[in-house]
Design a protein around this motif. Sequence first.
Motif, mmCIF file in Angstrom:
data_model
loop_
_atom_site.group_PDB
_atom_site.id
_atom_site.type_symbol
_atom_site.label_atom_id
_atom_site.label_comp_id
_atom_site.label_asym_id
_atom_site.label_seq_id
_atom_site.Cartn_x
_atom_site.Cartn_y
_atom_site.Cartn_z
ATOM 1 N N PHE A 128 0.933 -1.009 0.020
ATOM 2 C CA PHE A 128 -0.054 -0.136 0.025
ATOM 3 C C PHE A 128 0.918 1.341 -0.099
ATOM 4 C CE2 PHE A 128 0.300 -1.852 4.160
ATOM 5 C CZ PHE A 128 0.753 -0.814 4.985
ATOM 6 N N TYR A 129 0.169 2.312 -0.234
ATOM 7 C CA TYR A 129 1.005 3.548 -0.037
ATOM 8 C C TYR A 129 0.241 4.800 0.201
ATOM 9 C CZ TYR A 129 -1.457 4.762 -4.604
ATOM 10 O OH TYR A 129 -2.448 4.950 -5.528
ATOM 11 N N SER A 130 0.883 5.891 0.523
ATOM 12 C CA SER A 130 0.170 7.034 1.179
ATOM 13 C C SER A 130 0.434 8.525 0.385
ATOM 14 C CB SER A 130 0.065 7.094 2.478
ATOM 15 O OG SER A 130 -0.688 8.081 2.965
ATOM 16 N N THR A 131 0.306 9.433 0.936
ATOM 17 C CA THR A 131 0.782 10.782 0.513
ATOM 18 C C THR A 131 0.606 11.801 2.016
ATOM 19 O OG1 THR A 131 1.026 12.575 -1.166
ATOM 20 C CG2 THR A 131 -1.243 11.835 -0.667
ATOM 21 N N MET A 132 1.321 12.674 1.699
ATOM 22 C CA MET A 132 1.418 13.863 2.785
ATOM 23 C C MET A 132 -0.134 14.512 2.819
ATOM 24 S SD MET A 132 3.868 12.350 3.673
ATOM 25 C CE MET A 132 3.820 12.933 5.468
ATOM 26 N N ALA A 133 -0.544 14.858 4.055
ATOM 27 C CA ALA A 133 -1.884 15.779 4.330
ATOM 28 C C ALA A 133 -1.555 16.769 5.589
ATOM 29 C CB ALA A 133 -2.932 14.979 4.418
ATOM 30 N N PHE A 134 -2.514 17.799 5.561
ATOM 31 C CA PHE A 134 -2.535 18.644 6.577
ATOM 32 C C PHE A 134 -3.645 18.392 7.418
ATOM 33 C CE2 PHE A 134 -0.601 21.779 3.150
ATOM 34 C CZ PHE A 134 0.451 20.860 2.898
ATOM 35 N N LEU A 135 -3.406 18.545 8.823
ATOM 36 C CA LEU A 135 -4.820 18.601 9.767
ATOM 37 C C LEU A 135 -4.850 20.019 10.340
ATOM 38 C CD1 LEU A 135 -7.076 16.634 10.669
ATOM 39 C CD2 LEU A 135 -5.407 16.128 12.784
ATOM 40 N N VAL A 136 -5.892 20.571 10.187
ATOM 41 C CA VAL A 136 -5.973 21.942 10.536
ATOM 42 C C VAL A 136 -7.214 22.068 11.601
ATOM 43 C CG1 VAL A 136 -4.922 22.994 8.999
ATOM 44 C CG2 VAL A 136 -7.458 22.762 8.761
ATOM 45 N N PHE A 171 1.045 11.493 7.266
ATOM 46 C CA PHE A 171 0.536 10.638 6.350
ATOM 47 C C PHE A 171 -0.984 11.046 6.137
ATOM 48 C CE2 PHE A 171 4.124 7.998 7.254
ATOM 49 C CZ PHE A 171 4.787 8.181 6.140
ATOM 50 N N GLU A 172 -1.488 11.047 4.881
ATOM 51 C CA GLU A 172 -2.947 10.906 4.675
ATOM 52 C C GLU A 172 -3.824 9.832 5.660
ATOM 53 O OE1 GLU A 172 -5.837 11.126 0.660
ATOM 54 O OE2 GLU A 172 -4.168 9.676 1.050
ATOM 55 N N SER A 173 -3.348 8.981 5.765
ATOM 56 C CA SER A 173 -4.140 7.863 6.798
ATOM 57 C C SER A 173 -4.041 8.530 8.102
ATOM 58 C CB SER A 173 -3.186 6.696 6.475
ATOM 59 O OG SER A 173 -1.882 7.047 6.881
ATOM 60 N N GLU A 174 -2.859 9.029 8.589
ATOM 61 C CA GLU A 174 -2.871 9.260 10.072
ATOM 62 C C GLU A 174 -3.824 10.567 10.294
ATOM 63 O OE1 GLU A 174 -0.894 9.643 14.057
ATOM 64 O OE2 GLU A 174 -1.692 8.062 12.675
ATOM 65 N N VAL A 175 -3.666 11.559 9.222
ATOM 66 C CA VAL A 175 -4.638 12.793 9.583
ATOM 67 C C VAL A 175 -6.070 12.407 9.703
ATOM 68 C CG1 VAL A 175 -2.744 14.347 9.094
ATOM 69 C CG2 VAL A 175 -4.353 13.514 7.166
ATOM 70 N N ASN A 176 -6.436 11.486 8.844
ATOM 71 C CA ASN A 176 -7.741 11.185 8.548
ATOM 72 C C ASN A 176 -8.388 10.227 9.915
ATOM 73 O OD1 ASN A 176 -9.312 11.698 6.267
ATOM 74 N ND2 ASN A 176 -7.496 11.186 5.274
ATOM 75 N N ASN A 177 -7.490 9.485 10.211
ATOM 76 C CA ASN A 177 -7.817 8.552 11.435
ATOM 77 C C ASN A 177 -7.540 9.720 12.695
ATOM 78 O OD1 ASN A 177 -8.110 6.275 10.094
ATOM 79 N ND2 ASN A 177 -5.770 5.828 10.167
ATOM 80 N N GLN A 199 -10.799 9.897 15.230
ATOM 81 C CA GLN A 199 -10.631 9.540 16.767
ATOM 82 C C GLN A 199 -10.928 10.901 17.690
ATOM 83 O OE1 GLN A 199 -6.562 8.308 17.732
ATOM 84 N NE2 GLN A 199 -7.166 8.126 19.786
ATOM 85 N N TYR A 200 -10.455 11.943 17.259
ATOM 86 C CA TYR A 200 -10.512 13.076 18.172
ATOM 87 C C TYR A 200 -11.742 14.224 17.991
ATOM 88 C CZ TYR A 200 -5.929 12.364 20.024
ATOM 89 O OH TYR A 200 -4.749 11.501 20.525
ATOM 90 N N GLY A 201 -12.583 13.811 16.811
ATOM 91 C CA GLY A 201 -13.594 14.320 16.457
ATOM 92 C C GLY A 201 -13.929 15.231 15.149
ATOM 93 N N LYS A 202 -14.749 14.492 14.333
ATOM 94 C CA LYS A 202 -14.820 15.084 12.877
ATOM 95 C C LYS A 202 -15.154 16.436 12.940
ATOM 96 C CE LYS A 202 -16.007 10.417 10.605
ATOM 97 N NZ LYS A 202 -16.767 9.855 9.949
ATOM 98 N N ASP A 203 -15.884 17.099 13.733
ATOM 99 C CA ASP A 203 -16.353 18.372 13.555
ATOM 100 C C ASP A 203 -15.366 19.373 14.023
ATOM 101 O OD1 ASP A 203 -18.738 17.420 12.621
ATOM 102 O OD2 ASP A 203 -19.779 17.388 14.479
#
Length: 338
Positions: A118-126, A217-223, A227-231
Amino acid sequence: MTLPVLKTWLSGVALSLSLAAAAQATELLNSSYDVSRELFVALNAPFEQQWDAAHPGDKLTIKQSHAGSSKQALAILQGLRADVVTYNQVTDVQVLHDKGNLIAADWQSRLPNNSSPFYSTMAFLVRKGNPKQIHDWADLARDNVKLIFPNPKTSGNGRYTYLAAWGAAEKADGQDRAKTEAYMQKFLKNVEVFDTGGRGATTTFAERGLGDVLISFESEVNNIRNQYGKDDYEVIVPRNNILAEFPVAWVDKNVAHNNTADAAKAYLNYLYTPAAQAIITRYYYRVNNPQLMAEQKDRFPQTTLFNVNEAFGGWEQVMKTHFVSGGELDKLLAAGRG
């Protein structure tokens, strides 16, 4: 048979039964990168059941070890007898051959897709509402933005972040080296905390409340968001980004010592099966399965990916140029402090 003799005989039988039970149990240790815990918890149970069904009397247990991938590789070189490695950077697997002769030289050709299931890419969590209006890599070099991501010296996650920022800046600057270096100085100067691994960076951002942007990673920021609150958080995937491969390998010397070669190879091949790949996409990792990715297209924003070989001449060159002591990373950090 006298009582003492009977007791001795029973003890011998008990010992024999105990040894037989131990011989009929298989244990694998998976040495993995820092933010893969939840993924492999989800993957391990179905494979353990599959193995047990195919091997009656041989119960399989898969144990996990997690940290920054470079630290994990070092632990194996120092004697940790992991059976398989599931890392986030090719060099952290390759070093097991180069410095320890623990795996075969051709490890990357033993499984499909360069041994990356599998693979991923980088993402930002704000944070909610995107208060700093972060949309792309260029926004991360503004004076009022504080960044959180792991240290590229100890984390494959951090190295991918650094290289993604560099590669995106190069494209935006038309390959102007001076402009790219100026951008990278500002980008690195904005880092508020350099944790040693991705999970530490997550804790710093989500639990300690530091920083405006977590890069992972995109996977990490989505998880994290789930975990901490979609809103409470928003995920941004930049338009230009890096291909982050996740190489896996069985550790030849260790599986020979542990007598676990069959289970280790079966486990890694299982990661390529449709059932495992479906689990993998649920954790926001991308897979080389067009049909599955088409079914999951709403989870994976379109982005243009460049790879390390094309953009930087390969990992060996990258390590010598950017991450060696006194290399480009150290120079940029020193210039930013100055």
